[in-house]
Scaffold this motif. Structure first.
Motif, short mmCIF file in Angstrom:
data_model
loop_
_atom_site.label_atom_id
_atom_site.label_comp_id
_atom_site.label_asym_id
_atom_site.label_seq_id
_atom_site.Cartn_x
_atom_site.Cartn_y
_atom_site.Cartn_z
N VAL A 61 16.64 -14.77 -53.35
CA VAL A 61 16.57 -15.64 -52.17
C VAL A 61 15.15 -15.62 -51.64
CG1 VAL A 61 18.99 -15.41 -51.52
CG2 VAL A 61 17.35 -13.71 -50.74
N GLY A 62 14.82 -16.60 -50.80
CA GLY A 62 13.44 -16.77 -50.35
C GLY A 62 13.07 -16.03 -49.10
N SER A 63 14.03 -15.30 -48.48
CA SER A 63 13.73 -14.54 -47.27
C SER A 63 14.75 -13.43 -47.10
CB SER A 63 13.73 -15.45 -46.04
OG SER A 63 15.05 -15.89 -45.74
N TYR A 64 14.38 -12.42 -46.33
CA TYR A 64 15.31 -11.33 -46.05
C TYR A 64 16.47 -11.83 -45.18
CZ TYR A 64 17.14 -6.90 -44.35
OH TYR A 64 17.97 -5.85 -44.03
N ALA A 65 16.19 -12.77 -44.30
CA ALA A 65 17.25 -13.33 -43.45
C ALA A 65 18.34 -13.98 -44.30
CB ALA A 65 16.67 -14.33 -42.46
N ALA A 66 17.93 -14.66 -45.38
CA ALA A 66 18.90 -15.30 -46.26
C ALA A 66 19.74 -14.27 -47.00
CB ALA A 66 18.18 -16.21 -47.25
N LYS A 67 19.11 -13.18 -47.40
CA LYS A 67 19.84 -12.09 -48.06
C LYS A 67 20.90 -11.50 -47.13
CE LYS A 67 19.07 -7.58 -50.27
NZ LYS A 67 18.06 -6.61 -50.74
N PHE A 68 20.51 -11.26 -45.91
CA PHE A 68 21.44 -10.71 -44.92
C PHE A 68 22.58 -11.69 -44.65
CE2 PHE A 68 22.87 -9.95 -40.57
CZ PHE A 68 23.08 -8.57 -40.57
N TRP A 115 8.07 -4.20 -46.37
CA TRP A 115 9.20 -3.39 -45.91
C TRP A 115 8.88 -2.83 -44.53
CZ3 TRP A 115 14.06 -2.34 -47.63
CH2 TRP A 115 14.40 -2.82 -48.90
N VAL A 116 9.82 -2.98 -43.61
CA VAL A 116 9.63 -2.54 -42.23
C VAL A 116 10.49 -1.31 -41.97
CG1 VAL A 116 9.83 -3.15 -39.79
CG2 VAL A 116 9.15 -4.89 -41.47
N SER A 117 9.86 -0.23 -41.52
CA SER A 117 10.59 0.97 -41.11
C SER A 117 10.54 1.07 -39.59
CB SER A 117 9.96 2.22 -41.73
OG SER A 117 10.05 2.20 -43.14
N LEU A 118 11.72 1.19 -38.98
CA LEU A 118 11.82 1.29 -37.53
C LEU A 118 12.18 2.72 -37.14
CD1 LEU A 118 13.89 -1.96 -36.81
CD2 LEU A 118 11.41 -1.67 -36.67
N ARG A 119 11.46 3.26 -36.15
CA ARG A 119 11.72 4.62 -35.67
C ARG A 119 11.61 4.65 -34.14
NH1 ARG A 119 9.48 5.43 -40.68
NH2 ARG A 119 10.54 6.99 -41.98
N GLY A 120 12.32 5.61 -33.56
CA GLY A 120 12.29 5.78 -32.12
C GLY A 120 13.65 6.25 -31.62
N GLU A 121 13.82 6.27 -30.31
CA GLU A 121 15.07 6.69 -29.70
C GLU A 121 15.49 5.69 -28.63
OE1 GLU A 121 14.85 10.59 -28.11
OE2 GLU A 121 14.65 11.57 -30.06
N VAL A 122 16.79 5.36 -28.64
CA VAL A 122 17.35 4.48 -27.62
C VAL A 122 18.65 5.11 -27.13
CG1 VAL A 122 16.31 2.36 -28.51
CG2 VAL A 122 18.54 3.11 -29.39
N ARG A 123 19.20 4.58 -26.06
CA ARG A 123 20.43 5.15 -25.49
C ARG A 123 21.69 4.45 -25.98
NH1 ARG A 123 20.42 6.58 -19.24
NH2 ARG A 123 22.24 7.71 -20.04
N TRP A 124 21.54 3.25 -26.50
CA TRP A 124 22.71 2.47 -26.93
C TRP A 124 22.50 1.93 -28.33
CZ3 TRP A 124 27.04 2.13 -23.91
CH2 TRP A 124 26.90 2.47 -22.56
N HIS A 125 23.63 1.82 -29.06
CA HIS A 125 23.54 1.29 -30.43
C HIS A 125 23.11 -0.17 -30.44
CE1 HIS A 125 24.30 1.10 -34.69
NE2 HIS A 125 25.06 0.04 -34.52
N PHE A 126 23.51 -0.94 -29.42
CA PHE A 126 23.14 -2.37 -29.42
C PHE A 126 21.63 -2.53 -29.33
CE2 PHE A 126 23.04 -2.02 -24.77
CZ PHE A 126 22.02 -2.90 -24.43
N GLU A 127 20.95 -1.55 -28.73
CA GLU A 127 19.49 -1.60 -28.65
C GLU A 127 18.88 -1.35 -30.03
OE1 GLU A 127 19.05 -0.05 -24.03
OE2 GLU A 127 19.10 1.40 -25.67
N LYS A 128 19.48 -0.45 -30.78
CA LYS A 128 19.04 -0.20 -32.16
C LYS A 128 19.24 -1.45 -33.01
CE LYS A 128 20.09 2.70 -36.19
NZ LYS A 128 20.76 3.94 -36.67
N VAL A 174 8.83 -10.43 -44.14
CA VAL A 174 9.70 -9.26 -44.23
C VAL A 174 10.61 -9.39 -45.45
CG1 VAL A 174 11.56 -7.98 -43.12
CG2 VAL A 174 9.64 -8.83 -41.76
N ILE A 175 10.65 -8.35 -46.29
CA ILE A 175 11.55 -8.37 -47.44
C ILE A 175 12.65 -7.32 -47.32
CG2 ILE A 175 9.78 -9.29 -48.97
CD1 ILE A 175 9.52 -6.50 -50.18
N GLY A 176 12.56 -6.45 -46.32
CA GLY A 176 13.60 -5.44 -46.11
C GLY A 176 13.35 -4.67 -44.84
N VAL A 177 14.41 -4.09 -44.28
CA VAL A 177 14.30 -3.32 -43.03
C VAL A 177 15.03 -1.99 -43.19
CG1 VAL A 177 14.77 -3.26 -40.56
CG2 VAL A 177 14.24 -5.44 -41.66
#
Length: 216
Positions: A41-48, A109-122, A135-138
């Motif tokens: 596929v031509g984008s990560y959004a399309a794969k998702f 490839w994007v790696s996300l790190r940090g801390e949040v209080r709610w899963h919806f924020e993640k 972006v080809i992956g997260v």
């Protein structure tokens, strides 16, 4: 064999129905409820989007995704440009706490790190990145920290599941150990399994959800 062919056709039909999925570029096979997606596929959004569409089909128990992201020329960006776009998007997103999530970009490839209080924020952080050009992956390594004022959320989760028209709460068991929520039992579809997990994540105090629900 007949059921596998029927499931394959149903998944193909769902992929073709969803306008966000480039169905012509995706191959589908099915075996015992396991659906494999192949192609590019031509984008990560399309794969998702393809994965989500397949999960909506009744009878799909699991998805083996072998889709490659081959960026269209108009979507190609360097890592520095992607990182800058992420910082900008995070600054505009009201659901992501300020300075809570950091992004690292390497070869798309994007790696996300940090801390949040709610899963919806993640989830919001990953959603914000998913549709960016280049972006080809997260990889979402953001952690959810516990709310110390909540000790046991089992009854709250069971009540929330009971409100949903998707579930027979008699087939779903919920147990809580600290901030870890465990779901066991059975549901009708893979989509229902994901909805149940999302419902559990919405509970105050949930820092981890172990989803052992089976699709039957």
């Amino acid at each position: 064999m007949f059921d596998d062919i029927k499931l394959q056709k149903a998944v193909l039909a769902e992929l073709n129905w969803d306008p966000s999925v480039p169905a012509a570029q995706i191959g589908v096979t099915a075996s015992g409820g396991i659906v494999t997606l192949t192609g590019h596929v031509g984008s990560y959004a399309a794969k998702f989007a393809a994965e989500r569409a397949a999960a909506r089909v009744e009878g799909v128990k699991a998805i083996a995704e072998e889709l490659d992201v081959q960026l269209e020329d108009r979507f190609k960006r360097g890592d520095e440009a992607i990182a800058g776009a992420i910082v900008e998007r995070f600054s505009w997103d009201t659901t992501i706490p300020k300075d809570a999530v950091k992004a690292q970009v390497e070869d798309g490839w994007v790696s996300l790190r940090g801390e949040v209080r709610w899963h919806f924020e993640k989830e919001a952080a990953e959603t914000a990145v998913r549709t960016l050009a280049g972006v080809i992956g997260v990889l979402n390594h953001v952690t959810v920290t516990p709310r110390v004022d909540v000790l046991d959320v089992r009854d709250d989760i069971r009540t929330a599941l009971h409100r949903s028209p998707f579930f027979d709460t008699d087939t779903i068991k919920v147990s809580v150990d600290g901030g870890t929520v465990r779901l066991s039992g059975s549901v009708d579809t893979l989509h229902d399994r994901r909805v149940a997990e999302k419902t559990a994540w919405a509970a105050p105090g949930a820092v981890k959800v172990e989803n052992f629900l089976e699709v039957v």
